[in-house]
Design a protein around this motif. Structure first.
Motif, PDB file in Angstrom:
ATOM      1  N   GLU A 132       0.836  -1.202   0.000  1.00 15.52           N
ATOM      2  CA  GLU A 132       0.000   0.000   0.000  1.00 15.52           C
ATOM      3  C   GLU A 132       0.870   1.252   0.000  1.00 15.52           C
ATOM      4  O   GLU A 132       0.586   2.224  -0.697  1.00 15.52           O
ATOM      5  N   GLY A 133       1.957   1.224   0.763  1.00 16.05           N
ATOM      6  CA  GLY A 133       2.868   2.370   0.816  1.00 16.05           C
ATOM      7  C   GLY A 133       3.468   2.689  -0.542  1.00 16.05           C
ATOM      8  O   GLY A 133       3.548   3.855  -0.951  1.00 16.05           O
ATOM      9  N   LYS A 134       3.907   1.656  -1.264  1.00 21.55           N
ATOM     10  CA  LYS A 134       4.470   1.868  -2.599  1.00 21.55           C
ATOM     11  C   LYS A 134       3.405   2.377  -3.564  1.00 21.55           C
ATOM     12  O   LYS A 134       3.666   3.257  -4.386  1.00 21.55           O
ATOM     13  N   PHE A 135       2.207   1.820  -3.471  1.00 17.03           N
ATOM     14  CA  PHE A 135       1.106   2.263  -4.329  1.00 17.03           C
ATOM     15  C   PHE A 135       0.816   3.747  -4.111  1.00 17.03           C
ATOM     16  O   PHE A 135       0.615   4.498  -5.077  1.00 17.03           O
ATOM     17  N   VAL A 136       0.818   4.178  -2.864  1.00 19.08           N
ATOM     18  CA  VAL A 136       0.564   5.589  -2.558  1.00 19.08           C
ATOM     19  C   VAL A 136       1.616   6.473  -3.227  1.00 19.08           C
ATOM     20  O   VAL A 136       1.300   7.523  -3.791  1.00 19.08           O
ATOM     21  N   LEU A 137       2.869   6.037  -3.197  1.00 21.02           N
ATOM     22  CA  LEU A 137       3.931   6.834  -3.820  1.00 21.02           C
ATOM     23  C   LEU A 137       3.729   6.928  -5.330  1.00 21.02           C
ATOM     24  O   LEU A 137       3.914   8.000  -5.917  1.00 21.02           O
ATOM     25  N   LEU A 138       3.340   5.816  -5.957  1.00 16.86           N
ATOM     26  CA  LEU A 138       3.068   5.852  -7.394  1.00 16.86           C
ATOM     27  C   LEU A 138       1.959   6.849  -7.699  1.00 16.86           C
ATOM     28  O   LEU A 138       2.048   7.634  -8.640  1.00 16.86           O
ATOM     29  N   PHE A 139       0.918   6.795  -6.900  1.00 12.93           N
ATOM     30  CA  PHE A 139      -0.208   7.696  -7.098  1.00 12.93           C
ATOM     31  C   PHE A 139       0.223   9.152  -6.915  1.00 12.93           C
ATOM     32  O   PHE A 139      -0.140  10.025  -7.706  1.00 12.93           O
ATOM     33  N   LEU A 140       1.018   9.426  -5.889  1.00 11.62           N
ATOM     34  CA  LEU A 140       1.450  10.796  -5.624  1.00 11.62           C
ATOM     35  C   LEU A 140       2.337  11.346  -6.740  1.00 11.62           C
ATOM     36  O   LEU A 140       2.300  12.538  -7.040  1.00 11.62           O
ATOM     37  N   LEU A 141       3.120  10.482  -7.355  1.00 13.78           N
ATOM     38  CA  LEU A 141       4.032  10.909  -8.417  1.00 13.78           C
ATOM     39  C   LEU A 141       3.399  10.923  -9.800  1.00 13.78           C
ATOM     40  O   LEU A 141       3.962  11.491 -10.739  1.00 13.78           O
ATOM     41  N   ARG A 142       2.240  10.318  -9.923  1.00  9.03           N
ATOM     42  CA  ARG A 142       1.610  10.086 -11.228  1.00  9.03           C
ATOM     43  C   ARG A 142       1.486  11.331 -12.084  1.00  9.03           C
ATOM     44  O   ARG A 142       1.757  11.305 -13.270  1.00  9.03           O
ATOM     45  N   ASP A 143       1.067  12.430 -11.551  1.00  7.03           N
ATOM     46  CA  ASP A 143       0.838  13.642 -12.344  1.00  7.03           C
ATOM     47  C   ASP A 143       1.946  14.683 -12.180  1.00  7.03           C
ATOM     48  O   ASP A 143       1.720  15.869 -12.422  1.00  7.03           O
ATOM     49  N   LEU A 144       3.127  14.230 -11.774  1.00  6.88           N
ATOM     50  CA  LEU A 144       4.241  15.150 -11.565  1.00  6.88           C
ATOM     51  C   LEU A 144       5.431  14.759 -12.436  1.00  6.88           C
ATOM     52  O   LEU A 144       6.343  14.067 -11.991  1.00  6.88           O
ATOM     53  N   PRO A 145       5.440  15.199 -13.688  1.00  6.48           N
ATOM     54  CA  PRO A 145       6.517  14.796 -14.596  1.00  6.48           C
ATOM     55  C   PRO A 145       7.901  15.231 -14.124  1.00  6.48           C
ATOM     56  O   PRO A 145       8.895  14.594 -14.460  1.00  6.48           O
ATOM     57  N   ASP A 146       7.970  16.310 -13.319  1.00 10.62           N
ATOM     58  CA  ASP A 146       9.263  16.751 -12.799  1.00 10.62           C
ATOM     59  C   ASP A 146       9.623  16.036 -11.506  1.00 10.62           C
ATOM     60  O   ASP A 146      10.705  16.234 -10.968  1.00 10.62           O
ATOM     61  N   GLY A 147       8.701  15.241 -10.998  1.00  9.89           N
ATOM     62  CA  GLY A 147       8.955  14.464  -9.795  1.00  9.89           C
ATOM     63  C   GLY A 147       8.933  15.304  -8.529  1.00  9.89           C
ATOM     64  O   GLY A 147       8.527  16.473  -8.529  1.00  9.89           O
ATOM     65  N   LEU A 148       9.383  14.675  -7.461  1.00  9.60           N
ATOM     66  CA  LEU A 148       9.467  15.318  -6.149  1.00  9.60           C
ATOM     67  C   LEU A 148      10.756  14.892  -5.480  1.00  9.60           C
ATOM     68  O   LEU A 148      11.269  13.799  -5.747  1.00  9.60           O
ATOM     69  N   ALA A 149      11.220  15.713  -4.578  1.00 14.23           N
ATOM     70  CA  ALA A 149      12.352  15.329  -3.747  1.00 14.23           C
ATOM     71  C   ALA A 149      11.859  14.281  -2.754  1.00 14.23           C
ATOM     72  O   ALA A 149      10.692  14.309  -2.337  1.00 14.23           O
ATOM     73  N   PRO A 150      12.709  13.346  -2.367  1.00 11.52           N
ATOM     74  CA  PRO A 150      12.283  12.305  -1.421  1.00 11.52           C
ATOM     75  C   PRO A 150      11.665  12.856  -0.134  1.00 11.52           C
ATOM     76  O   PRO A 150      10.658  12.324   0.334  1.00 11.52           O
ATOM     77  N   HIS A 151      12.224  13.935   0.416  1.00  9.70           N
ATOM     78  CA  HIS A 151      11.653  14.468   1.660  1.00  9.70           C
ATOM     79  C   HIS A 151      10.252  15.039   1.443  1.00  9.70           C
ATOM     80  O   HIS A 151       9.392  14.937   2.312  1.00  9.70           O
ATOM     81  N   GLU A 152      10.001  15.624   0.263  1.00 10.91           N
ATOM     82  CA  GLU A 152       8.656  16.129  -0.051  1.00 10.91           C
ATOM     83  C   GLU A 152       7.677  14.969  -0.211  1.00 10.91           C
ATOM     84  O   GLU A 152       6.529  15.039   0.234  1.00 10.91           O
TER      85      GLU A 152
END
Length: 176
Positions: free
Chosen positions: A54-74
């Motif tokens: 579930e934790g990994k799935f949440v990360l995929l979902f959070l990154l899905r619409d962010l082509p520039d990505g996020l910093a790990p701490h964000e």
């Protein structure tokens, strides 16, 4: 149909043996816990074939619409996990080809996490599938029933406030 865990049945039996009042309320609490556990197990089983928790799935979902990505701490902040936890989750997702870490060209200390094409595809497909499954859990409830259940759950939440003297008992796992 309610499948209470043996530990909960044992607690209920002991409470009845001692003549304690409120065993009906205790049973209801254990039924809610059993339902939550069953949902968690079903969720894990649905994600496991994709090598996801579930934790990994949440990360995929959070990154899905962010082509520039996020910093790990964000990402950790948005997912509500620690920086240590995010590192392990990201390592697994990267190992399975779902994401890549990209270093900043100007500041080598900065890293952004971005989904790969495989990560984008699975994030979209699984989000749609998972959302439908979650919605189906209460599909037989009409609007009024959902509102009543929601109100009852809010009332129970108000009773969850943990007095200081009881927090050690709960931390020891008595109500799990």
């Amino acid at each position: 149909m309610t499948m209470l865990e043996r530990k909960h049945l044992a607690l209920l039996d002991e409470a009845r043996r001692r003549g304690q009042s409120g065993t009906g309320n205790m049973r209801l609490c254990f039924e809610v816990l059993a339902l939550a556990s069953a949902i968690d197990r079903a969720c894990a089983a649905r994600l496991a074939p994709h090598h996801l928790s579930e934790g990994k799935f949440v990360l995929l979902f959070l990154l899905r619409d962010l082509p520039d990505g996020l910093a790990p701490h964000e990402l950790a902040e948005r997912a509500g996990v620690t920086r240590a936890t995010i590192t392990g989750l990201l390592d697994g997702l990267e190992r399975d080809g779902f994401l890549e870490r990209h270093g900043d060209k100007e500041d080598r200390r900065k890293v952004s996490v971005r989904l790969t094409t495989k990560g984008q595809t699975i994030a979209l497909d699984l989000f749609n599938e998972h959302s439908q499954w979650i919605a189906s859990l209460f599909a037989d409830f009409d609007q009024n029933e959902r509102e009543v259940l929601s109100g009852l759950l809010r009332r129970a939440w108000r009773n969850v406030e943990i007095p200081e003297k009881d927090s050690a008992t709960i931390a020891a796992g008595v109500c799990r």
